[in-house]
Structure formats: C-alpha cells, structure tokens
Scaffold this active site. Structure first.
Site, PDB file in Angstrom:
ATOM      1  CG  ASP A  38      -1.893  -0.635   1.068  1.00 47.91           C
ATOM      2  OD1 ASP A  38      -2.357  -1.362  -0.303  1.00 47.91           O
ATOM      3  OD2 ASP A  38      -2.628  -1.579   2.562  1.00 47.91           O
ATOM      4  CE1 TYR A  66       3.599  -6.417   4.668  1.00 40.88           C
ATOM      5  CE2 TYR A  66       3.756  -8.816   5.424  1.00 40.88           C
ATOM      6  CZ  TYR A  66       3.656  -8.465   4.672  1.00 40.88           C
ATOM      7  OH  TYR A  66       3.406  -8.439   3.442  1.00 40.88           O
ATOM      8  CG  ASP A  80      -5.535   2.010   5.620  1.00 40.00           C
ATOM      9  OD1 ASP A  80      -5.974   3.002   5.962  1.00 40.00           O
ATOM     10  OD2 ASP A  80      -4.206   1.925   5.490  1.00 40.00           O
ATOM     11  NE  ARG A 174      -5.149  -2.404   4.083  1.00 37.44           N
ATOM     12  CZ  ARG A 174      -5.845  -2.491   2.959  1.00 37.44           C
ATOM     13  NH1 ARG A 174      -7.285  -1.746   3.345  1.00 37.44           N
ATOM     14  NH2 ARG A 174      -6.035  -2.934   2.301  1.00 37.44           N
TER      15      ARG A 174
END
Length: 313
Positions: A38, A66, A80, A174
């Site tokens: 993103d 992550y 988000d 997310r």
C-alpha cells in the site's frame, strides 16, 4: 540488464510508482514488482528486471514478515490510518487482554479481504466498488500466520501495540489488526506498517531509491542481485547437449541430471525451519535448472524425467 533488486519502498509511493522509477533509472522497460505494498506502507519490495520478471510468481509465493502498529478503539473503513473513522470508543484494554487473544490468530486462519483492496470481483478491483460507496460480499480466504508476537505495549486512552508478524502470501495485515480489535470487542486499525522481509530479501540489505540512483550514476550495479537470489527451489545441473535440449523444450531422463547431494531429497523432505509457504513449488517437484552457474529455466519432475516448465533465452 537482468536480476532482482531489493528495494526499500518509501511511504507515499505505490508499488507501480517504484516500477516506473526503476524503468527510468535503468533505462529499461522490462521491470515488475513481486507483490503490492500500500502507498502508506514502507519496506522491502523486490523488483524484477529483464528475465527476472519471469520469476516473479516464485518470489511472490514465499512468506513475508512485518512490524505493525495497531491502535485500539478506532475502526476505519480501510482498516488503516488513511481511512474514514466509522467507530470510536475508549477501550478499557490491558496488555494481558491482547496477549490472551493472540494465540487464536496463529496458524491457519480465515480472512475476509477488505473492500479497499486490489482483489478483483467481476472484473473490477474491490477498491473501485468501495470508492463508489458499494460494499459487496467477499468470500473468506485461508492464510497462515507463522509468528505473531507482541513486541511493545503502550497504555493510553487509545492503547497501541507493536506486533512482529510472519505470514504467508495473501495475508492482509490491516485485516489482522481489524480482527484483533473485533475479538477484543473494542475495534482497531493498523496505524503503521513496515515490511521487513519478503521471501529471502531482508530490510537490512535493501537499497533506497536514492542509493540506487547514486550507484547508477557511478556505473555501479552492485544493487542488482542474480536471478537465483529470490528462488527457494532445489537446483539441478544439465551439461552441454542436455542443457541445449532443455532450452528447446525437450525432457531429460533423471539419470542424465546432476543433483547436488544436499538437495537430492529436497523435493520430498521438509528442511528444518523452512516455512510451509515456501514448499508449495517443492511439493510440485519444481527445480531451478542450471548450466554451470547460469540459471537457464525452471523444470518440473514428471515420473523419471525433467521437463521444461519455464525456459530463459
């Protein structure tokens, strides 16, 4: 020019923006990325150049890692911090509450892709429907969470947590954050995300766009990794006539294929510490086919012969 570049994507750029930037910097058209990040997310984005674009599917299949920040008490339409707030509360949430639900999100779990995503439905991306105010039914998907650990906890009116996550291809971080908030009955959204690993590519070894630009200006191509750098497949070797036959689409008997001793059983045995997502092609008996030290293609075992699956010129 061909190979793979471990790019550190900056926030504010789409993955496609990075591809366009690399094309201009290297003055080459054949460039592609291996999985969308993103625009607001930073971190590792492997970029394939030249023949490397034909390996993108193998790199994409591998696991990701992550570091995510979750903010509890606020739910957004995009899951988000860039979306519209749709619910807000002041949760009475403690660290132990989060620690109590984390084990429920380990292993194989189901996720419903967010409306603001690139998943396609009837020829259109879900985000195209979302921008028109349309919400449509999405089937759940099974993904795998290999590691989910709480690194830091911050008390406050809106508590925050830093999570260390390893997961399979197709996992929406997310959505994981959103679902954690739902499980805790207070709502949550992903307030920050960094991808620290994509397959074998790590953030500590990544190159910023500024570093790549400087290297190109100085005639230094050390940022370009070999084609084999991103493929987690066993290797086999073909010599002279058999390598030529492979390039022409012909199979080779197993007895004529040289396999390194350490990889002779890798198509049927799980190596210690290897994530299952990396075994999908191994289970299908796919291999890297080498002539000397050059990758000439991807082969597949069928019974007692090695057949070309993807051949490089």
């Amino acid at each position: 020019m061909e190979g793979i570049i471990n790019v550190l994507k900056p926030p504010g750029m789409t993955s496609s923006d990075v591809v366009v930037w690399i094309r201009r910097a290297l003055k080459t058209k054949k460039v592609g990325h291996t999985g969308t990040l993103d625009p607001g997310v930073t971190g590792v984005l492997p970029i394939c150049v030249g023949k490397g674009t034909r390996l993108a599917e193998y790199i994409t299949e591998q696991g990701k890692a992550y570091i995510a920040e979750v903010t509890f008490g606020v739910t957004t339409d995009t899951q988000d911090s860039y979306g519209k707030v749709i619910h807000e509360t002041l949760p009475r949430l403690k660290q132990k509450d989060l620690e109590g639900v984390l084990p429920n999100f380990m292993g194989k779990i189901s996720q419903i892709p967010p409306m603001y995503s690139a998943v396609r439905k009837e020829g259109k991306h879900l985000y195209e429907y979302a921008r028109q105010g349309i919400s449509i039914e999405r089937p759940s998907r099974e993904v795998s969470i290999y590691r989910l650990s709480l690194e830091e906890w911050f008390d406050g009116e809106l508590p925050k947590a830093i999570l260390d996550i390893e997961c399979s291809k197709g996992t929406y971080i997310r959505t994981l954050c959103h679902d954690l908030g739902k499980a805790l009955d207070c709502g949550a959204h992903m307030s920050y995300l960094v991808r620290v690993r994509s397959g074998p590519f790590k953030i500590a070894e990544s190159w910023t766009l500024e570093e790549i630009d400087e290297a190109v200006q100085n005639g230094n191509n050390s940022f370009m990794l070999p084609l084999t750098a991103g493929i987690d497949l066993p290797r086999v070797f073909l010599a002279g006539p058999r390598a030529k036959a492979f390039r022409h689409g012909l199979p080779t008997k197993r007895a004529q294929v040289e396999t390194p001793p350490t990889e002779r059983n890798s198509c049927s045995e799980t190596k210690p510490g290897l994530q299952t997502s990396n075994l999908e092609h191994r289970a299908s008996r796919f291999v890297q086919v080498m002539e000397n030290e050059e990758l000439i293609g991807i082969g597949v075992w069928r019974e007692e012969s090695l057949y070309p699956h993807k051949v490089f010129g």
